[in-house]
Design a protein around this motif. Structure first.
Motif, PDB file in Angstrom:
ATOM      1  N   UNK A 208       7.613  -7.278 -30.177  1.00  0.00           N
ATOM      2  CA  UNK A 208       7.551  -8.733 -30.050  1.00  0.00           C
ATOM      3  C   UNK A 208       6.390  -9.095 -29.132  1.00  0.00           C
ATOM      4  N   UNK A 209       5.483  -9.945 -29.599  1.00  0.00           N
ATOM      5  CA  UNK A 209       4.293 -10.325 -28.833  1.00  0.00           C
ATOM      6  C   UNK A 209       4.395 -11.765 -28.345  1.00  0.00           C
ATOM      7  N   UNK A 210       4.859 -11.952 -27.124  1.00  0.00           N
ATOM      8  CA  UNK A 210       4.861 -13.283 -26.522  1.00  0.00           C
ATOM      9  C   UNK A 210       5.986 -14.188 -26.952  1.00  0.00           C
ATOM     10  N   UNK A 211       6.521 -14.012 -28.156  1.00  0.00           N
ATOM     11  CA  UNK A 211       7.579 -14.868 -28.674  1.00  0.00           C
ATOM     12  C   UNK A 211       8.361 -14.106 -29.722  1.00  0.00           C
ATOM     13  N   UNK A 212       9.662 -14.391 -29.807  1.00  0.00           N
ATOM     14  CA  UNK A 212      10.487 -13.741 -30.829  1.00  0.00           C
ATOM     15  C   UNK A 212      10.004 -14.084 -32.230  1.00  0.00           C
ATOM     16  N   UNK A 213       9.297 -15.221 -32.374  1.00  0.00           N
ATOM     17  CA  UNK A 213       8.738 -15.589 -33.675  1.00  0.00           C
ATOM     18  C   UNK A 213       7.712 -14.560 -34.136  1.00  0.00           C
ATOM     19  N   UNK A 214       7.078 -13.869 -33.191  1.00  0.00           N
ATOM     20  CA  UNK A 214       6.015 -12.911 -33.507  1.00  0.00           C
ATOM     21  C   UNK A 214       6.536 -11.476 -33.529  1.00  0.00           C
ATOM     22  N   UNK A 215       7.780 -11.286 -33.938  1.00  0.00           N
ATOM     23  CA  UNK A 215       8.349  -9.943 -34.057  1.00  0.00           C
ATOM     24  C   UNK A 215       7.921  -9.331 -35.387  1.00  0.00           C
TER      25      UNK A 215
END
Length: 714
Positions: free
Chosen positions: A506-513
Motif C-alpha cells: 500500500x503506497x500512501x493510501x489504501x486506495x493504492x493497494x
C-alpha cells in the motif's frame, strides 16, 4: 381554467394538481372547471357570486429571462499581473494615475487616467476581453477611453461628470490582503477557520532570496469537496466545490451575507457566488497564476529590438544570466504528504462505488478488443492493454437561482418526471490501461475502433482516461476494492510450471493497494509486508500449493486482505495455506523461493520515501514532488530524480539529461539535505549518486515491483 388561458397554462395547472394530490396524500379525483361553466359544487365554495378579472401571468412554465448585470467600478493596479479593487460607482472614485474598468454587463469601459501607464491600459483591455469571452459569451462591447475624451453615456453610468478629477489615492496605497475561510460543519455549529497561506520564515531563510515574491493565493488551496469564503473587503466571494455538501453550500451563502452585515464594509460591497469551473474573472485574479491575463518575458521581447541596433550579443547574455538565476525549489521545503487513514480511504472507495452504475471490461486480443469476463476483473498483465467502460450517476447540480428557488418552495415533480430526470444525469468514463511491457499499438487500436463506437453511443457524455501500469486513476482503483493484481506476461500465454511470487503493498493510501508479481527470490521478502507464493507441481501448472506469507511486522488488516486475495486468485485445484514468518515448510516454500533465507526485516523507508523531479522543462530550473504512490516509470530519463529513503538521498541521473541540470540538481540536493538536517536532527541524510541501470538495493526497494527498465515496442 380561464376562457383565454393558453395551452401551456392548462398543462401547468394539470401538473400542479397532480403534484398537490401526491403531496397531500389525497385519494379524491381532480375535477376540471372551466370559466362560464362552473359546477354547483365549485360555486358553493365561494360565498359571493364569481367575478372574472382580465389579465394573468406570462406563462405556466419557467421562462428564460434576460440576465441582470450589477454595474461595478474597479480600480486596476499591479505591475506584473494586474488585480482589480472594487470602488464606489461614482465619478469621484476616478484618479488620473490609475486605469479604471467600468462593467455594465454588455458594455465595458476601460478608462485611462492622464498619468496612467500604457502597459496597465493594455492589460486592463486584455482582462476585459477575458470577461467578455468567459462570462458574456462575446456579446459585450469594450470601449477604451482617454481622460477628457469620455462620451456622455460614460458619465451617465457614474452619475454625472465631475468638475475636476483629482488625485485622492494615497501614494503608499496597499490593497487589503484577502482572507480565505473554509466553511465546515462542527458538532451542532458552523466552523469558519481561516486558511493561512503565508510563506514560512524557514522557507524564506532556505530559499535565500533578497526580495520575496508577492504573497498571493494558490488555486490548490480550494478543495472540490469544500466551500470557501474569500473576503476582499469590498468583494466577498463564495466559492462552491462541485462535490461539496448541499447543507454547507446554503450555510456559506448565509455566512457571506453575515460577513457584510457584522463587519465594517463599504456600501458598494457585494457578495458573489462562484461555482467550481465557472468562476468569474475578478475572483480568478485574486489567485496566483490562475488564468493570468498576460505572461510576457520582456527581456526576450527586447532581444529582437536590440538586435536591430547591433546589441544582440549583450542582450542575449543578460537573458541567459537571468534564466540561470531563476529557480523554484519550493517543493524541497514542503512537508511530506501524510498517509491517508484507512477509514477515510474506505469512505472514498464506498462513495465512488455508490456512484458507479455499471462497468464493462475489454482486453486487446490480437488486433481487436474482446469482452473481458467478469471473473477476470482486477487481474491485469504487464504485456496487455485493457479498456473499462464505467457509467456513473452524476448528482443534480443547482447552478442557478431558479433551481434553488424551486427547491426552497418544495416543488416536487411527479414520479415520471423524476425518473426521466435521473436517467439523464449520468456520465460515461472509459479507462484505458496499458501494461509496462505492452505495445503502444493498443492505444492506437482503441482510438480508431472502440473509442469511436463509444462516442457514437454516448455523445457528449464520454470521457477518456489513459493510464499506464502503477500510474492509475484513484477512482478507477477504488472499483476493485484493493484487489488489484498485476501478473507478468500476457493474459492467455502458456506458462511454464515455475514458482511465482506476488508482493502486496500500500503506497500512501489504501486506495493504492496493489498485488504485483515480482522476481521469485527470497531476497525480495520483507518482514513488514505480505506475499503470495505459488508453487506448482512439476507435472502441471494447474495444480500445486499456494502460500500467503505474513511478515512478523505486517499490518493485521493487510494480512487478512492478503488471504482474501489468495482465495480470489486461485481456485480449489490449489492447496492454500497462510503461514507466518518463521513457520515456513522447508520442502515446498524455501525450495520454491530459494534457500538463502536472507531478506530485509524492516521497511522504515516507507515512512520517509519521497521522490522529486528536477527539470528545466518550464524554461527554468524547478523541483517538483511526485505523489507518495510513485513507481519506477516516474524516473524520467531526461531529468534528474532525487529519492529520499530516510537515511540517504539518492541523486538519480538519466541517460539523456544535460550537464546544466546535473549541476543545479546537485546544488538542490545539498540544500535539501541541509534543510532535513535542521528539521530531523536524529536522522541526518547522506548524499549518494546513482546512474540509470546501476541502482542499488536500498534504492530499488522503495519502488513496488521494480524490474528491468521498459523499452519502446512497435
Amino acid at each position: 381554467i380561464g376562457q383565454e388561458a393558453t395551452l401551456d397554462k392548462k398543462a401547468g395547472s394539470a401538473i400542479h394538481a397532480v403534484n398537490l394530490r401526491n403531496y397531500l396524500g389525497a385519494e379524491c379525483r381532480t375535477i376540471r372547471e372551466e370559466m362560464g361553466d362552473e359546477s354547483e359544487e365549485f360555486s358553493a365554495v365561494f360565498e359571493n357570486d364569481i367575478s372574472y378579472i382580465e389579465g394573468g401571468t406570462a406563462s405556466g412554465f419557467y421562462t428564460v429571462e434576460d440576465t441582470h448585470y450589477t454595474v461595478r467600478l474597479y480600480r486596476v493596479y499591479g505591475k506584473k499581473n494586474i488585480r482589480l479593487e472594487s470602488v464606489p460607482l461614482k465619478a469621484s472614485s476616478l484618479d488620473p494615475r490609475f486605469v479604471f474598468l467600468v462593467d455594465t454587463g454588455l458594455e465595458i469601459f476601460i478608462w485611462r487616467g492622464a498619468n496612467a501607464t500604457l502597459a496597465g491600459t493594455t492589460k486592463a483591455r486584455l482582462f476585459a476581453e477575458k470577461i467578455n469571452k468567459n462570462e458574456r459569451k462575446g456579446k459585450a462591447e469594450i470601449t477604451t477611453l482617454q481622460q477628457s475624451q469620455e462620451p456622455p453615456n460614460f458619465w451617465e453610468v457614474l452619475g454625472g461628470q465631475p468638475e475636476e478629477i483629482r488625485k485622492h489615492v494615497p501614494d503608499d496605497f496597499t490593497p487589503v490582503r484577502p482572507k480565505l475561510y473554509k466553511v465546515g460543519l462542527g458538532l451542532g455549529y458552523l466552523e469558519l477557520p481561516q486558511i493561512n497561506y503565508k510563506l514560512s520564515v524557514e522557507h524564506k531563510e532556505k530559499v535565500k532570496l533578497d526580495k520575496m515574491p508577492e504573497l498571493r493565493l494558490l488555486q490548490t488551496l480550494l478543495d472540490t469537496k469544500g466551500v470557501y469564503i474569500l473576503d476582499c473587503l469590498s468583494d466577498v466571494f463564495i466559492w462552491i466545490g462541485r462535490k461539496s455538501p448541499r447543507l454547507v453550500r446554503a450555510a456559506a451563502l448565509k455566512l457571506g451575507q453575515e460577513v457584510c452585515t457584522m463587519l465594517h464594509r463599504p456600501k458598494h460591497a457585494t457578495v458573489t457566488r462562484n461555482l467550481e469551473g465557472t468562476e468569474c474573472q475578478v475572483f480568478k485574479s485574486k489567485f496566483q497564476n490562475w488564468d493570468d491575463v498576460l505572461k510576457v518575458d520582456y527581456t526576450r521581447a527586447a532581444e529582437s529590438v536590440e538586435q536591430q541596433q547591433g546589441l544582440q550579443g549583450k542582450v542575449k547574455k543578460d537573458a541567459e544570466k537571468k534564466d540561470e538565476m531563476k529557480a523554484d525549489l519550493t517543493a524541497l521545503f514542503l512537508p511530506r504528504q501524510p498517509p491517508m487513514v484507512l477509514t477515510e480511504a474506505e469512505q472514498m472507495m464506498e462513495e465512488w462505488n455508490e456512484d458507479l452504475d455499471g462497468m464493462e471490461g475489454f482486453v486487446l486480443e490480437g488486433k481487436k478488443f474482446a469482452r473481458l469476463p467478469e471473473e477476470e476483473f482486477g487481474h491485469f498483465h504487464t504485456q496487455d492493454c485493457y479498456v473499462f467502460l464505467c457509467r456513473y450517476w452524476v448528482p443534480v447540480e443547482y447552478d442557478d437561482e431558479d433551481k434553488e428557488k424551486k427547491e426552497r418552495h418544495g416543488h416536487h415533480g411527479g414520479e415520471e418526471e423524476e425518473e426521466e430526470r435521473v436517467e439523464e444525469d449520468f456520465q460515461c468514463v472509459v479507462y484505458f490501461w496499458q501494461g509496462r511491457q505492452a505495445s503502444n499499438m493498443g492505444w492506437l487500436t482503441f482510438t480508431f475502433s472502440l473509442q469511436k463506437k463509444f462516442e457514437s453511443l454516448f455523445p457528449g457524455k464520454l470521457e477518456v482516461v489513459r493510464m499506464t501500469q502503477q500510474q492509475e486513476n484513484l477512482k478507477f482503483l477504488s472499483h476493485f476494492k484493493r484487489k488489484f493484481i498485476v501478473h507478468k506476461g500476457k493474459r492467455k500465454q502458456k506458462i511454464d510450471a515455475q514458482p511465482s511470487l506476488y508482493h502486496i503493498r500500500t503506497n500512501g493510501s489504501a486506495l493504492c493497494t496493489r498485488t504485483i508479481q515480482i522476481g521469485t527470490d527470497s531476497s525480495n521478502l520483507n518482514s513488514e509486508f505480505c506475499f503470495i507464493l505459488k508453487v506448482p507441481f512439476e507435472s502441471t501448472d494447474n495444480q500445486g500449493i499456494v502460500y500467503t506469507w505474513v511478515g512478523r511486522a505486517a499490518d493485521p488488516d493487510e494480512a487478512k486482505l492478503a488471504e482474501d486475495i489468495m482465495n480470489c486468485m486461485f481456485d480449489d485445484t490449489y492447496s492454500k495455506q497462510v503461514i507466518n514468518e518463521g513457520e515456513e515448510p522447508e520442502n515446498f516454500f524455501w525450495v520454491g523461493i530459494g534457500c538463502q533465507k536472507v531478506y530485509d526485516e524492516d521497511a522504515d523507508y516507507m515512512k520517509y520515501a519521497r521522490l522529486f523531479r528536477c527539470s528545466n522543462e518550464k524554461g527554468y530550473f524547478a523541483v517538483s514532488e511526485k505523489c507518495s504512490d510513485f513507481c519506477q516509470d516516474d524516473l524520467a530519463d531526461d531529468d534528474i530524480m532525487l529519492l529520499d529513503n530516510g537515511k540517504e538521498v539518492y541523486m538519480w541521473v538519466g541517460t539523456q539529461t544535460s550537464q546544466v541540470e546535473i549541476k543545479l540538481s546537485l546544488k538542490a540536493c545539498q540544500v535539501y539535505i541541509q534543510h532535513m538536517r535542521s528539521k530531523e536532527t536524529e536522522t541526518p541524510r547522506k548524499l549518494r549518486l546513482v546512474r540509470k541501470g546501476n541502482e542499488p538495493h536500498c534504492f530499488t526497494r522503495c519502488f513496488h515491483g521494480w524490474g528491468a527498465f521498459k523499452t519502446a515496442l512497435a
